[in-house]
Write a protein that holds these residues in place. Structure first.
Motif, PDB file in Angstrom:
ATOM      1  N   PHE A   9     -10.703  -2.390   7.097  1.00  0.00           N
ATOM      2  CA  PHE A   9      -9.713  -2.291   6.191  1.00  0.00           C
ATOM      3  C   PHE A   9      -9.305  -1.063   6.015  1.00  0.00           C
ATOM      4  O   PHE A   9      -8.221  -0.802   6.043  1.00  0.00           O
ATOM      5  N   HIS A  10     -10.164  -0.021   6.142  1.00  0.00           N
ATOM      6  CA  HIS A  10      -9.862   1.310   6.076  1.00  0.00           C
ATOM      7  C   HIS A  10      -9.058   1.907   7.363  1.00  0.00           C
ATOM      8  O   HIS A  10      -8.118   2.423   7.110  1.00  0.00           O
ATOM      9  N   TRP A  11      -9.402   1.266   8.334  1.00  0.00           N
ATOM     10  CA  TRP A  11      -8.840   1.490   9.595  1.00  0.00           C
ATOM     11  C   TRP A  11      -7.194   0.970   9.467  1.00  0.00           C
ATOM     12  O   TRP A  11      -6.275   1.708   9.997  1.00  0.00           O
ATOM     13  N   MET A  12      -7.016  -0.243   9.140  1.00  0.00           N
ATOM     14  CA  MET A  12      -5.933  -0.781   9.017  1.00  0.00           C
ATOM     15  C   MET A  12      -5.008   0.050   8.157  1.00  0.00           C
ATOM     16  O   MET A  12      -3.794   0.258   8.212  1.00  0.00           O
ATOM     17  N   LEU A  13      -5.428   0.363   6.852  1.00  0.00           N
ATOM     18  CA  LEU A  13      -4.855   1.223   6.007  1.00  0.00           C
ATOM     19  C   LEU A  13      -4.232   2.878   6.748  1.00  0.00           C
ATOM     20  O   LEU A  13      -3.264   3.085   6.573  1.00  0.00           O
ATOM     21  N   ASP A  14      -5.101   3.278   7.548  1.00  0.00           N
ATOM     22  CA  ASP A  14      -5.107   4.430   8.121  1.00  0.00           C
ATOM     23  C   ASP A  14      -3.715   4.444   9.094  1.00  0.00           C
ATOM     24  O   ASP A  14      -3.097   5.021   9.288  1.00  0.00           O
ATOM     25  N   MET A  15      -4.074   2.882   9.872  1.00  0.00           N
ATOM     26  CA  MET A  15      -2.990   2.845  10.748  1.00  0.00           C
ATOM     27  C   MET A  15      -1.654   2.860  10.396  1.00  0.00           C
ATOM     28  O   MET A  15      -0.502   3.231  10.694  1.00  0.00           O
ATOM     29  N   VAL A  16      -1.425   1.779   9.204  1.00  0.00           N
ATOM     30  CA  VAL A  16      -0.297   1.799   8.493  1.00  0.00           C
ATOM     31  C   VAL A  16       0.643   3.236   7.965  1.00  0.00           C
ATOM     32  O   VAL A  16       1.505   3.116   8.144  1.00  0.00           O
ATOM     33  N   GLN A  17      -0.344   3.838   7.502  1.00  0.00           N
ATOM     34  CA  GLN A  17       0.147   5.363   7.133  1.00  0.00           C
ATOM     35  C   GLN A  17       0.463   6.191   8.358  1.00  0.00           C
ATOM     36  O   GLN A  17       1.197   7.207   7.979  1.00  0.00           O
ATOM     37  N   HIS A  18      -0.098   6.067   9.282  1.00  0.00           N
ATOM     38  CA  HIS A  18       0.113   6.996  10.536  1.00  0.00           C
ATOM     39  C   HIS A  18       0.864   6.742  11.639  1.00  0.00           C
ATOM     40  O   HIS A  18       1.047   7.324  12.612  1.00  0.00           O
ATOM     41  N   ILE A  19       1.266   5.132  11.740  1.00  0.00           N
ATOM     42  CA  ILE A  19       1.961   4.799  12.712  1.00  0.00           C
ATOM     43  C   ILE A  19       3.244   5.265  12.982  1.00  0.00           C
ATOM     44  O   ILE A  19       3.954   5.872  11.957  1.00  0.00           O
ATOM     45  N   ASP A  20       3.922   5.473  14.259  1.00  0.00           N
ATOM     46  CA  ASP A  20       5.238   6.299  14.432  1.00  0.00           C
ATOM     47  C   ASP A  20       6.238   5.362  14.025  1.00  0.00           C
ATOM     48  O   ASP A  20       7.021   4.807  15.052  1.00  0.00           O
ATOM     49  N   MET A  21       6.237   4.690  12.819  1.00  0.00           N
ATOM     50  CA  MET A  21       7.215   3.702  12.544  1.00  0.00           C
ATOM     51  C   MET A  21       7.158   3.579  10.984  1.00  0.00           C
ATOM     52  O   MET A  21       6.493   3.525  10.499  1.00  0.00           O
ATOM     53  N   GLY A  22       8.432   3.341  10.612  1.00  0.00           N
ATOM     54  CA  GLY A  22       8.584   3.081   9.133  1.00  0.00           C
ATOM     55  C   GLY A  22       8.168   1.635   8.546  1.00  0.00           C
ATOM     56  O   GLY A  22       8.534   0.788   9.255  1.00  0.00           O
ATOM     57  N   LEU A  23       7.375   1.593   7.563  1.00  0.00           N
ATOM     58  CA  LEU A  23       6.840   0.454   6.916  1.00  0.00           C
ATOM     59  C   LEU A  23       7.343   0.406   5.647  1.00  0.00           C
ATOM     60  O   LEU A  23       6.576   1.437   5.184  1.00  0.00           O
ATOM     61  N   ILE A  24       7.935  -0.471   5.283  1.00  0.00           N
ATOM     62  CA  ILE A  24       7.979  -0.795   3.687  1.00  0.00           C
ATOM     63  C   ILE A  24       7.926  -1.877   3.357  1.00  0.00           C
ATOM     64  O   ILE A  24       8.267  -2.746   3.775  1.00  0.00           O
ATOM     65  N   VAL A  25       7.347  -2.191   2.064  1.00  0.00           N
ATOM     66  CA  VAL A  25       7.251  -3.646   1.519  1.00  0.00           C
ATOM     67  C   VAL A  25       8.103  -3.543   0.440  1.00  0.00           C
ATOM     68  O   VAL A  25       7.936  -2.706  -0.508  1.00  0.00           O
ATOM     69  N   LEU A  26       9.045  -4.625   0.132  1.00  0.00           N
ATOM     70  CA  LEU A  26       9.954  -4.886  -0.972  1.00  0.00           C
ATOM     71  C   LEU A  26       9.655  -6.275  -1.600  1.00  0.00           C
ATOM     72  O   LEU A  26       9.167  -7.106  -0.906  1.00  0.00           O
ATOM     73  N   ASP A  27       9.564  -6.294  -2.894  1.00  0.00           N
ATOM     74  CA  ASP A  27       9.447  -7.597  -3.523  1.00  0.00           C
ATOM     75  C   ASP A  27      10.897  -8.356  -3.499  1.00  0.00           C
ATOM     76  O   ASP A  27      11.885  -7.982  -3.260  1.00  0.00           O
ATOM     77  N   ARG A  28      10.903  -9.426  -4.132  1.00  0.00           N
ATOM     78  CA  ARG A  28      12.085 -10.421  -4.223  1.00  0.00           C
ATOM     79  C   ARG A  28      13.141  -9.663  -5.062  1.00  0.00           C
ATOM     80  O   ARG A  28      14.500  -9.837  -4.896  1.00  0.00           O
ATOM     81  N   ASP A  29      12.723  -8.730  -5.973  1.00  0.00           N
ATOM     82  CA  ASP A  29      13.777  -7.892  -6.808  1.00  0.00           C
ATOM     83  C   ASP A  29      14.098  -6.737  -5.891  1.00  0.00           C
ATOM     84  O   ASP A  29      14.808  -5.744  -6.612  1.00  0.00           O
ATOM     85  N   PHE A  30      13.701  -6.403  -4.547  1.00  0.00           N
ATOM     86  CA  PHE A  30      14.000  -5.276  -4.078  1.00  0.00           C
ATOM     87  C   PHE A  30      13.354  -3.926  -4.687  1.00  0.00           C
ATOM     88  O   PHE A  30      14.007  -2.919  -4.578  1.00  0.00           O
ATOM     89  N   HIS A  31      12.428  -4.107  -5.135  1.00  0.00           N
ATOM     90  CA  HIS A  31      11.370  -3.131  -5.731  1.00  0.00           C
ATOM     91  C   HIS A  31      10.283  -2.587  -4.473  1.00  0.00           C
ATOM     92  O   HIS A  31       9.765  -3.623  -4.016  1.00  0.00           O
ATOM     93  N   ILE A  32      10.391  -1.439  -4.342  1.00  0.00           N
ATOM     94  CA  ILE A  32       9.324  -0.814  -3.275  1.00  0.00           C
ATOM     95  C   ILE A  32       8.225  -1.032  -3.614  1.00  0.00           C
ATOM     96  O   ILE A  32       7.827  -0.416  -4.692  1.00  0.00           O
ATOM     97  N   GLN A  33       7.452  -1.803  -2.832  1.00  0.00           N
ATOM     98  CA  GLN A  33       5.945  -1.884  -3.235  1.00  0.00           C
ATOM     99  C   GLN A  33       5.075  -0.873  -2.308  1.00  0.00           C
ATOM    100  O   GLN A  33       3.948  -0.457  -2.709  1.00  0.00           O
ATOM    101  N   MET A  34       5.389  -0.659  -1.126  1.00  0.00           N
ATOM    102  CA  MET A  34       4.641   0.197  -0.237  1.00  0.00           C
ATOM    103  C   MET A  34       5.532   0.979   0.684  1.00  0.00           C
ATOM    104  O   MET A  34       6.517   0.322   1.232  1.00  0.00           O
TER     105      MET A  34
END
Length: 155
Positions: A9-34
């Motif tokens: 789990f820790h490795w996955m979080l580290d990958m998400v934060q350091h990957i050379d690509m933007g990653l964003i999570v939005l809810d249905r109301d278009f609020h930024i979650q991640m």
């Protein structure tokens, strides 16, 4: 949770934060979650400053009716949606990685919007992946020099 599970789990979080690509999570109301590290670095906006805020408030330059329509199949049909730089140079006006040698004022982007189903199979969130394609855009806009061997063959 076992130590091994926690490590993964820790490795996955580290990958998400350091990957050379933007990653964003939005809810249905278009609020930024991640908001990952790539987006922090290139947009200059910190995760704590954008989290739980409307995407359209944080980025007023995004055409809201267009983006909502583009996102609707992701939520309703559970299919991906794409924005390619040839149609729209960017979704988020960001710095590119070549600020000194780069000749372009912003990062060109390919964007994919992905549905995210919860444990009940409902899609109430989507994640957006942002790929920096500035080099590709620059190469397509720059006339290519003819190689010396091609020049000789043309004579």
């Amino acid at each position: 949770m076992s130590t091994e599970d926690f490590d993964q789990f820790h490795w996955m979080l580290d990958m998400v934060q350091h990957i050379d690509m933007g990653l964003i999570v939005l809810d249905r109301d278009f609020h930024i979650q991640m908001w990952n590290g790539f987006m922090v670095h290139h947009s200059g906006k910190h995760a704590k400053d954008v989290q739980n805020r409307s995407l359209f408030e944080v980025f007023p330059e995004i055409n809201e009716p267009w983006f909502r329509a583009k996102s609707q199949p992701v939520f309703d049909l559970r299919c991906r949606s794409f924005i390619v730089w040839q149609q729209r140079p960017y979704l988020f006006r960001c710095r590119h990685v070549r600020p000194i040698t780069g000749q372009l004022p912003f990062m060109y982007q390919n964007v994919t919007m992905h549905p995210m189903a919860n444990t009940r199979g409902e899609v109430n969130h989507m994640f957006i992946s942002i790929q920096d394609v500035t080099n590709e855009a620059l190469a397509s806009q720059t006339p290519r020099a003819t190689a010396p061997s091609q020049q000789a063959a043309q004579k």
